[in-house]
Design a protein around this motif. Structure first.
Motif, PDB file in Angstrom:
ATOM      1  N   LEU A  10       0.825  -1.200   0.000  1.00  0.00           N
ATOM      2  CA  LEU A  10       0.000   0.000   0.000  1.00  0.00           C
ATOM      3  C   LEU A  10       0.864   1.256   0.000  1.00  0.00           C
ATOM      4  O   LEU A  10       0.565   2.233  -0.703  1.00  0.00           O
ATOM      5  N   GLY A  11       1.948   1.225   0.765  1.00  0.00           N
ATOM      6  CA  GLY A  11       2.862   2.369   0.766  1.00  0.00           C
ATOM      7  C   GLY A  11       3.502   2.585  -0.591  1.00  0.00           C
ATOM      8  O   GLY A  11       3.638   3.723  -1.051  1.00  0.00           O
ATOM      9  N   LYS A  12       3.887   1.494  -1.260  1.00  0.00           N
ATOM     10  CA  LYS A  12       4.447   1.596  -2.604  1.00  0.00           C
ATOM     11  C   LYS A  12       3.436   2.198  -3.577  1.00  0.00           C
ATOM     12  O   LYS A  12       3.775   3.044  -4.418  1.00  0.00           O
ATOM     13  N   LEU A  13       2.184   1.750  -3.470  1.00  0.00           N
ATOM     14  CA  LEU A  13       1.142   2.245  -4.358  1.00  0.00           C
ATOM     15  C   LEU A  13       0.883   3.729  -4.140  1.00  0.00           C
ATOM     16  O   LEU A  13       0.760   4.502  -5.105  1.00  0.00           O
ATOM     17  N   LEU A  14       0.822   4.151  -2.877  1.00  0.00           N
ATOM     18  CA  LEU A  14       0.598   5.570  -2.590  1.00  0.00           C
ATOM     19  C   LEU A  14       1.764   6.430  -3.067  1.00  0.00           C
ATOM     20  O   LEU A  14       1.556   7.527  -3.608  1.00  0.00           O
ATOM     21  N   ARG A  15       2.981   5.927  -2.891  1.00  0.00           N
ATOM     22  CA  ARG A  15       4.145   6.685  -3.374  1.00  0.00           C
ATOM     23  C   ARG A  15       4.136   6.792  -4.896  1.00  0.00           C
ATOM     24  O   ARG A  15       4.481   7.840  -5.459  1.00  0.00           O
ATOM     25  N   MET A  16       3.717   5.712  -5.551  1.00  0.00           N
ATOM     26  CA  MET A  16       3.672   5.738  -7.013  1.00  0.00           C
ATOM     27  C   MET A  16       2.632   6.729  -7.507  1.00  0.00           C
ATOM     28  O   MET A  16       2.888   7.524  -8.426  1.00  0.00           O
ATOM     29  N   LEU A  17       1.444   6.723  -6.900  1.00  0.00           N
ATOM     30  CA  LEU A  17       0.386   7.642  -7.323  1.00  0.00           C
ATOM     31  C   LEU A  17       0.770   9.096  -7.066  1.00  0.00           C
ATOM     32  O   LEU A  17       0.530   9.969  -7.910  1.00  0.00           O
ATOM     33  N   SER A  18       1.371   9.349  -5.911  1.00  0.00           N
ATOM     34  CA  SER A  18       1.796  10.726  -5.624  1.00  0.00           C
ATOM     35  C   SER A  18       2.904  11.180  -6.558  1.00  0.00           C
ATOM     36  O   SER A  18       2.934  12.336  -6.988  1.00  0.00           O
ATOM     37  N   LEU A  19       3.810  10.254  -6.911  1.00  0.00           N
ATOM     38  CA  LEU A  19       4.886  10.593  -7.845  1.00  0.00           C
ATOM     39  C   LEU A  19       4.326  10.882  -9.236  1.00  0.00           C
ATOM     40  O   LEU A  19       4.750  11.839  -9.903  1.00  0.00           O
ATOM     41  N   LEU A  20       3.369  10.079  -9.689  1.00  0.00           N
ATOM     42  CA  LEU A  20       2.753  10.306 -10.997  1.00  0.00           C
ATOM     43  C   LEU A  20       2.038  11.656 -11.037  1.00  0.00           C
ATOM     44  O   LEU A  20       2.157  12.406 -12.013  1.00  0.00           O
ATOM     45  N   LEU A  21       1.292  11.950  -9.984  1.00  0.00           N
ATOM     46  CA  LEU A  21       0.556  13.208  -9.934  1.00  0.00           C
ATOM     47  C   LEU A  21       1.504  14.402  -9.914  1.00  0.00           C
ATOM     48  O   LEU A  21       1.299  15.389 -10.636  1.00  0.00           O
ATOM     49  N   ALA A  22       2.556  14.324  -9.097  1.00  0.00           N
ATOM     50  CA  ALA A  22       3.506  15.441  -9.009  1.00  0.00           C
ATOM     51  C   ALA A  22       4.233  15.645 -10.334  1.00  0.00           C
ATOM     52  O   ALA A  22       4.450  16.788 -10.768  1.00  0.00           O
ATOM     53  N   SER A  23       4.612  14.557 -11.006  1.00  0.00           N
ATOM     54  CA  SER A  23       5.316  14.672 -12.285  1.00  0.00           C
ATOM     55  C   SER A  23       4.438  15.321 -13.340  1.00  0.00           C
ATOM     56  O   SER A  23       4.880  16.214 -14.081  1.00  0.00           O
ATOM     57  N   CYS A  24       3.178  14.890 -13.412  1.00  0.00           N
ATOM     58  CA  CYS A  24       2.262  15.461 -14.402  1.00  0.00           C
ATOM     59  C   CYS A  24       1.947  16.923 -14.097  1.00  0.00           C
ATOM     60  O   CYS A  24       1.866  17.757 -15.003  1.00  0.00           O
ATOM     61  N   LEU A  25       1.773  17.230 -12.815  1.00  0.00           N
ATOM     62  CA  LEU A  25       1.467  18.608 -12.433  1.00  0.00           C
ATOM     63  C   LEU A  25       2.622  19.537 -12.776  1.00  0.00           C
ATOM     64  O   LEU A  25       2.419  20.641 -13.313  1.00  0.00           O
ATOM     65  N   LEU A  26       3.848  19.108 -12.492  1.00  0.00           N
ATOM     66  CA  LEU A  26       5.013  19.922 -12.806  1.00  0.00           C
ATOM     67  C   LEU A  26       5.180  20.094 -14.318  1.00  0.00           C
ATOM     68  O   LEU A  26       5.456  21.199 -14.803  1.00  0.00           O
ATOM     69  N   SER A  27       4.987  19.011 -15.071  1.00  0.00           N
ATOM     70  CA  SER A  27       5.104  19.088 -16.532  1.00  0.00           C
ATOM     71  C   SER A  27       4.036  20.002 -17.116  1.00  0.00           C
ATOM     72  O   SER A  27       4.317  20.806 -18.020  1.00  0.00           O
ATOM     73  N   PHE A  28       2.816  19.910 -16.614  1.00  0.00           N
ATOM     74  CA  PHE A  28       1.734  20.767 -17.106  1.00  0.00           C
ATOM     75  C   PHE A  28       2.032  22.237 -16.798  1.00  0.00           C
ATOM     76  O   PHE A  28       1.822  23.112 -17.640  1.00  0.00           O
TER      77      PHE A  28
END
Length: 330
Positions: A10-28
């Protein structure tokens, strides 16, 4: 133990989702600040359109909406499995990513294997002969590669082996004017060798340097001294007692280098005009193709996260000390 594993996943999944969101937000955010006009990139700089046509194109692609609203709409579409349509290719983003990733996977896979094998071999050779000319030469060569930009290495290889010697094609992944069903395996290999060699040279230096340092530590260890005192040869002692400790940093570095591998492929594909995912990311950024760029950001972030996770898992499986620490923590 099952609860501990569930919390870990669950911790891995939450870290992955937060990383995906942060990467997309920064790129946008960065692409929103770009001076590139997506409408002009869509119609072409040489094409003149009226103001009304520009407004209609912007409305069709949602470019007339505020950035926050555009990002929210894109995020809701992603949650429904819709990655949108590429402005540059006029095709679904997932189709473009799937097609380009297969080309990049062929390139990165060859480079990844060769960088690991060559780096491990050079590291063993240098560490076994510490202080010799071999050691100094290999270490200097690896330090030079580590400080050399990937695109410059690619340009030098392109100039020597493609332009001067004519041994390999100048660029692309297949011969020009040949239908896909007529492309042979030899054609694909001849086009991929130079970009794969560029990535291999960039990736093998850290593996070689870390393997060298680890081997020198192993040679000074008590169990290697004891093995030599019992009459075992140097290679026999290394094979029996040191390979596992030697393989751990090399394997970990190889899987943890997915980020450098993908970043290097972006530059290598530009130099060799190789139609892979890295080149598509560059074209999407230069032409303001937001759906395609964000899709590639999502995919590449997931690719790097999987590589790091595999590195963590292999470290856990190879090193018994980490397993004991985990059991002690439980």
């Amino acid at each position: 133990m099952a609860g501990k594993t569930a919390r870990f996943l669950l911790g891995k999944l939450l870290r992955m989702l937060s990383l995906l969101l942060a990467s997309c937000l920064l790129s946008f955010f960065l692409l929103s600040l770009s001076p590139i006009d997506p409408v002009e990139a869509y119609v072409g700089a040489s094409v003149t359109v009226s103001e009304q046509q520009r407004e209609e194109i912007a409305a069709h692609w949602g470019l007339d909406q505020p950035p926050v609203e555009r990002f929210g709409l894109w995020l809701s579409s992603i949650a429904q499995g819709d990655f949108g349509t590429s402005l540059l290719y006029r095709r679904p983003v997932l189709d473009v990513i799937g097609e380009r990733f297969l080309a990049s996977l062929w390139l990165m896979g060859i480079a990844w294997i060769f960088s690991g094998l060559i780096g491990l071999g050079l590291g063993i050779l240098a560490g076994r002969r510490e202080g010799s000319l071999w050691d100094k030469g290999i270490r200097g060569f690896c330090l030079l590669l580590s400080s050399t930009p990937t695109f410059w290495v690619g340009m030098v290889l392109l100039l020597i082996f493609a332009v001067w010697l004519g041994w390999f094609p100048v660029g692309l992944s297949v011969p020009i004017g040949v239908l896909e069903q007529d492309v042979t395996l030899f054609d694909r290999l001849s086009h991929v060798i130079l970009p794969a060699l560029t990535l291999s040279l960039a990736g093998m230096a850290p593996v070689a340097l870390h393997t060298r340092e680890k081997l020198m530590d192993i040679n000074r260890s008590d169990y290697m001294l004891y093995a030599r005192a019992r009459g075992e040869g140097e290679w026999t002692a290394l094979r029996r007692h040191g390979l596992r400790n030697l393989a751990l940093p090399a394997v970990t570095l190889q899987f943890a280098s997915f980020a450098e591998l993908f970043g290097g492929s972006v530059l290598a594909e530009q130099v060799f005009s190789y139609p892979g995912l890295g080149r598509a990311a560059t074209e999407a950024g230069l032409n303001g193709d937001l759906p395609l760029l964000l899709g590639i950001v999502l995919f590449s972030t997931l690719f790097v996260f999987i590589g790091n996770s595999i590195a963590d898992l292999l470290t856990f499986l190879i090193d018994p000390r980490i397993r004991r620490q985990k059991r002690g923590g439980v």
